[in-house]
Design a protein around this motif. Structure first.
Motif, PDB file in Angstrom:
ATOM      1  N   THR A   4       0.867  -1.181   0.000  1.00  0.00           N
ATOM      2  CA  THR A   4       0.000   0.000   0.000  1.00  0.00           C
ATOM      3  C   THR A   4       0.899   1.224   0.000  1.00  0.00           C
ATOM      4  O   THR A   4       1.875   1.290   0.748  1.00  0.00           O
ATOM      5  CB  THR A   4      -0.923   0.029   1.230  1.00  0.00           C
ATOM      6  OG1 THR A   4      -0.158  -0.195   2.421  1.00  0.00           O
ATOM      7  CG2 THR A   4      -2.021  -1.027   1.113  1.00  0.00           C
ATOM      8  N   PHE A   5       0.571   2.192  -0.854  1.00  0.00           N
ATOM      9  CA  PHE A   5       1.410   3.378  -0.952  1.00  0.00           C
ATOM     10  C   PHE A   5       0.574   4.591  -1.342  1.00  0.00           C
ATOM     11  O   PHE A   5      -0.516   4.457  -1.910  1.00  0.00           O
ATOM     12  CB  PHE A   5       2.539   3.175  -1.977  1.00  0.00           C
ATOM     13  CG  PHE A   5       2.075   3.111  -3.406  1.00  0.00           C
ATOM     14  CD1 PHE A   5       2.103   4.246  -4.215  1.00  0.00           C
ATOM     15  CD2 PHE A   5       1.603   1.930  -3.955  1.00  0.00           C
ATOM     16  CE1 PHE A   5       1.679   4.194  -5.536  1.00  0.00           C
ATOM     17  CE2 PHE A   5       1.171   1.871  -5.273  1.00  0.00           C
ATOM     18  CZ  PHE A   5       1.212   3.006  -6.062  1.00  0.00           C
ATOM     19  N   ARG A   6       1.089   5.771  -1.035  1.00  0.00           N
ATOM     20  CA  ARG A   6       0.422   7.008  -1.412  1.00  0.00           C
ATOM     21  C   ARG A   6       0.723   7.305  -2.872  1.00  0.00           C
ATOM     22  O   ARG A   6       1.873   7.303  -3.304  1.00  0.00           O
ATOM     23  CB  ARG A   6       0.869   8.178  -0.544  1.00  0.00           C
ATOM     24  CG  ARG A   6       0.165   9.491  -0.899  1.00  0.00           C
ATOM     25  CD  ARG A   6       0.624  10.652  -0.052  1.00  0.00           C
ATOM     26  NE  ARG A   6       0.238  10.481   1.343  1.00  0.00           N
ATOM     27  CZ  ARG A   6       1.084  10.336   2.348  1.00  0.00           C
ATOM     28  NH1 ARG A   6       2.388  10.339   2.116  1.00  0.00           N
ATOM     29  NH2 ARG A   6       0.647  10.198   3.589  1.00  0.00           N
ATOM     30  N   ILE A   7      -0.314   7.544  -3.646  1.00  0.00           N
ATOM     31  CA  ILE A   7      -0.143   7.804  -5.069  1.00  0.00           C
ATOM     32  C   ILE A   7       0.448   9.197  -5.287  1.00  0.00           C
ATOM     33  O   ILE A   7      -0.008  10.180  -4.705  1.00  0.00           O
ATOM     34  CB  ILE A   7      -1.483   7.677  -5.811  1.00  0.00           C
ATOM     35  CG1 ILE A   7      -1.986   6.225  -5.736  1.00  0.00           C
ATOM     36  CG2 ILE A   7      -1.343   8.115  -7.268  1.00  0.00           C
ATOM     37  CD1 ILE A   7      -3.318   5.997  -6.416  1.00  0.00           C
ATOM     38  N   VAL A   8       1.475   9.242  -6.125  1.00  0.00           N
ATOM     39  CA  VAL A   8       2.088  10.497  -6.558  1.00  0.00           C
ATOM     40  C   VAL A   8       2.053  10.507  -8.082  1.00  0.00           C
ATOM     41  O   VAL A   8       1.595   9.558  -8.720  1.00  0.00           O
ATOM     42  CB  VAL A   8       3.538  10.624  -6.039  1.00  0.00           C
ATOM     43  CG1 VAL A   8       3.556  10.673  -4.508  1.00  0.00           C
ATOM     44  CG2 VAL A   8       4.410   9.479  -6.552  1.00  0.00           C
ATOM     45  N   LYS A   9       2.538  11.589  -8.664  1.00  0.00           N
ATOM     46  CA  LYS A   9       2.457  11.741 -10.115  1.00  0.00           C
ATOM     47  C   LYS A   9       3.234  10.662 -10.839  1.00  0.00           C
ATOM     48  O   LYS A   9       2.778  10.123 -11.849  1.00  0.00           O
ATOM     49  CB  LYS A   9       2.957  13.130 -10.519  1.00  0.00           C
ATOM     50  CG  LYS A   9       2.753  13.449 -11.996  1.00  0.00           C
ATOM     51  CD  LYS A   9       3.145  14.879 -12.321  1.00  0.00           C
ATOM     52  CE  LYS A   9       2.889  15.202 -13.785  1.00  0.00           C
ATOM     53  NZ  LYS A   9       3.267  16.606 -14.122  1.00  0.00           N
ATOM     54  N   GLU A  10       4.431  10.297 -10.348  1.00  0.00           N
ATOM     55  CA  GLU A  10       5.238   9.277 -11.010  1.00  0.00           C
ATOM     56  C   GLU A  10       4.631   7.895 -10.773  1.00  0.00           C
ATOM     57  O   GLU A  10       4.115   7.595  -9.688  1.00  0.00           O
ATOM     58  CB  GLU A  10       6.663   9.305 -10.471  1.00  0.00           C
ATOM     59  CG  GLU A  10       7.608   8.346 -11.190  1.00  0.00           C
ATOM     60  CD  GLU A  10       9.009   8.371 -10.628  1.00  0.00           C
ATOM     61  OE1 GLU A  10       9.806   7.502 -11.016  1.00  0.00           O
ATOM     62  OE2 GLU A  10       9.302   9.244  -9.790  1.00  0.00           O
ATOM     63  N   LEU A  11       4.692   7.039 -11.781  1.00  0.00           N
ATOM     64  CA  LEU A  11       4.032   5.737 -11.749  1.00  0.00           C
ATOM     65  C   LEU A  11       4.505   4.868 -10.593  1.00  0.00           C
ATOM     66  O   LEU A  11       5.691   4.506 -10.507  1.00  0.00           O
ATOM     67  CB  LEU A  11       4.275   5.001 -13.071  1.00  0.00           C
ATOM     68  CG  LEU A  11       3.679   3.596 -13.185  1.00  0.00           C
ATOM     69  CD1 LEU A  11       2.157   3.654 -13.167  1.00  0.00           C
ATOM     70  CD2 LEU A  11       4.182   2.908 -14.452  1.00  0.00           C
ATOM     71  N   ASP A  12       3.576   4.529  -9.675  1.00  0.00           N
ATOM     72  CA  ASP A  12       3.818   3.583  -8.574  1.00  0.00           C
ATOM     73  C   ASP A  12       5.070   3.913  -7.766  1.00  0.00           C
ATOM     74  O   ASP A  12       5.765   3.021  -7.269  1.00  0.00           O
ATOM     75  CB  ASP A  12       3.926   2.151  -9.116  1.00  0.00           C
ATOM     76  CG  ASP A  12       2.648   1.678  -9.777  1.00  0.00           C
ATOM     77  OD1 ASP A  12       1.576   2.217  -9.458  1.00  0.00           O
ATOM     78  OD2 ASP A  12       2.726   0.773 -10.640  1.00  0.00           O
ATOM     79  N   ALA A  13       5.366   5.209  -7.614  1.00  0.00           N
ATOM     80  CA  ALA A  13       6.612   5.636  -6.977  1.00  0.00           C
ATOM     81  C   ALA A  13       6.416   6.246  -5.601  1.00  0.00           C
ATOM     82  O   ALA A  13       7.386   6.655  -4.962  1.00  0.00           O
ATOM     83  CB  ALA A  13       7.334   6.641  -7.882  1.00  0.00           C
ATOM     84  N   GLY A  14       5.189   6.309  -5.117  1.00  0.00           N
ATOM     85  CA  GLY A  14       4.918   6.977  -3.860  1.00  0.00           C
ATOM     86  C   GLY A  14       5.431   6.230  -2.646  1.00  0.00           C
ATOM     87  O   GLY A  14       5.764   5.033  -2.716  1.00  0.00           O
TER      88      GLY A  14
END
Length: 309
Positions: free
Chosen positions: A136-146
Motif C-alpha cells: 500500500t502506498f500514497r499515489i504520486v504523479k510518477e508511476l507507482d513511486a509513492g
C-alpha cells in the motif's frame, strides 16, 4: 474515515467488501470505469466493483475522464478523508490527488519498487520470482513511486498461474488496505519512501501478441510464460495455420524433441523446446471448447512430427 473507493475489476472487490464490513470506515462513494459492452449481445455491464457498490446502495461514479470537472466537483462535495484504490484503470491527475486530506492510497500487487506498472503479478511469474506480495502506498504523479505504508509477502508456487496468484493477493491485500487506513486514521502509520537498493523494475501491460509461445525457448521459460498469461490474455501457438490456445504446461524429463515438434502418446501430448519437452494440459482450437490435449490430438488426428509455432 470517509472514503471514496476507486477500483474496477474482480481483484478489487475483496478490498471494497472488507472496507464496507470494517465498521470503522464509511465508503460514501465508489469510482469505477464506465459500464462496458460484454457478452454476445454486447449489452452494457457494470464493473464488478460497481456491481458490489450497487448491492450496498453506495453511490457509483463513472467518469469518462478523471479530470472532468463534473467528477472533480462531486468528489469535492463528498469530502473524502482518503481515497483507497485497487486496479482502477486510469491515471489520476494532480488536481484529483489533492482533494482528500490523506490522499489516494493504492494497493499494488508487488513488493515495490519491484514490478511497478500494469501487470506485476504476470511479470513476477515470468521472471521466476520465488516471492512476491502487495504494497500500500500514497499515489504520486510518477508511476507507482509513492511512499509505502505497508507490505505483505506471498510465495509463488511453481504451478501458480497469474489468476491463481492474483486471487490470493487480492484476498490478503484487502486486510492490508484496511489496516493501512486504520493506521492513517489514528496516526500510528507513516509512509516510507521506496528503497531502491535492488533497483526498480517495470511490468508493462501484456498484449495478446506477448502471449505467443516461442518453443525455441527453454522449457522453464515456456512454462513460466504460459502461467504468466493465464487466464488473460491466454497463451497461444499456431498449428496448421490456426491458433491453438494453451493452458498451463509442465516440463517433463524425457528424450529431447525439436522445438515445437508435437509427440502424441497414449496418455499425454508433448511438445519440444530448446531443452526438455513440455506436457500440454488443456488446449482450445479455434471454434472449439477447451479440452484435454490428448482429446484434441486424437480428434484433430495430429501426426507425429507436426509442430506448434
Amino acid at each position: 474515515m470517509r472514503l471514496v473507493f476507486a477500483g474496477t475489476p474482480a481483484p478489487a472487490v475483496p478490498t471494497l467488501k472488507a472496507l464496507i464490513e470494517s465498521g470503522r470506515h464509511e465508503v460514501v462513494a465508489v469510482v469505477t470505469r464506465p459500464d462496458a459492452p460484454a457478452g454476445r449481445g454486447r449489452h452494457l455491464v457494470r464493473s464488478p466493483v460497481g456491481a458490489l457498490a450497487d448491492e450496498h446502495g453506495i453511490e457509483v461514479l463513472t467518469p469518462q475522464r478523471v479530470k472532468d470537472q463534473d467528477f472533480l466537483d462531486r468528489l469535492t462535495e463528498l469530502a473524502p478523508d482518503c481515497c483507497p484504490v485497487v486496479a482502477y484503470g486510469a491515471l489520476l491527475p494532480q488536481i484529483a490527488l489533492d482533494i482528500p486530506a490523506h490522499g489516494w492510497v493504492n494497493l499494488h500487487f508487488s513488493l515495490l519498487p519491484a514490478w511497478r506498472g500494469a501487470a506485476p503479478v504476470q511479470a513476477a511469474i515470468r521472471a521466476g520470482d520465488e516471492i512476491t506480495g502487495a504494497s500500500t502506498f500514497r499515489i504520486v504523479k510518477e508511476l507507482d513511486a509513492g511512499p509505502v505504508f505497508g507490505v505483505l509477502t506471498e510465495p509463488i508456487q511453481d504451478t501458480d498461474t497469474a489468476g491463481e496468484l492474483l486471487d490470493r493477493l487480492a484476498e490478503a491485500g484487502a486486510g492490508l488496505m484496511v489496516s493501512t487506513l486504520d493506521g492513517i486514521e489514528d496516526g500510528s502509520l507513516r509512509a516510507v519512501e521506496q528503497q531502491h537498493a535492488d533497483g526498480v523494475s517495470y511490468a508493462s501491460k501484456i498484449a495478446v501478441e506477448d502471449a505467443h509461445i516461442d518453443f525455441n525457448a527453454p522449457a522453464h521459460v515456456v512454462d513460466r510464460l504460459v502461467r504468466a498469461v493465464t487466464p488473460d490474455p491466454g497463451a497461444w501457438a499456431e498449428v496448421r495455420g490456426e491458433r491453438l490456445k494453451l493452458g498451463p504446461v509442465r516440463p517433463v524429463d524425457g528424450d529431447a524433441l525439436p522445438p515445437g515438434e508435437i509427440k502424441v502418446e497414449r496418455k499425454q501430448v508433448l511438445v519440444g523446446t530448446a531443452t526438455k519437452p513440455v506436457r500440454l494440459g488443456e488446449v482450445q482450437a479455434q471454434g472449439k471448447k477447451r479440452m484435454a490435449a490428448t482429446d484434441w490430438a486424437r480428434g484433430a488426428r495430429v501426426e507425429q512430427g507436426e509442430r506448434l509455432s
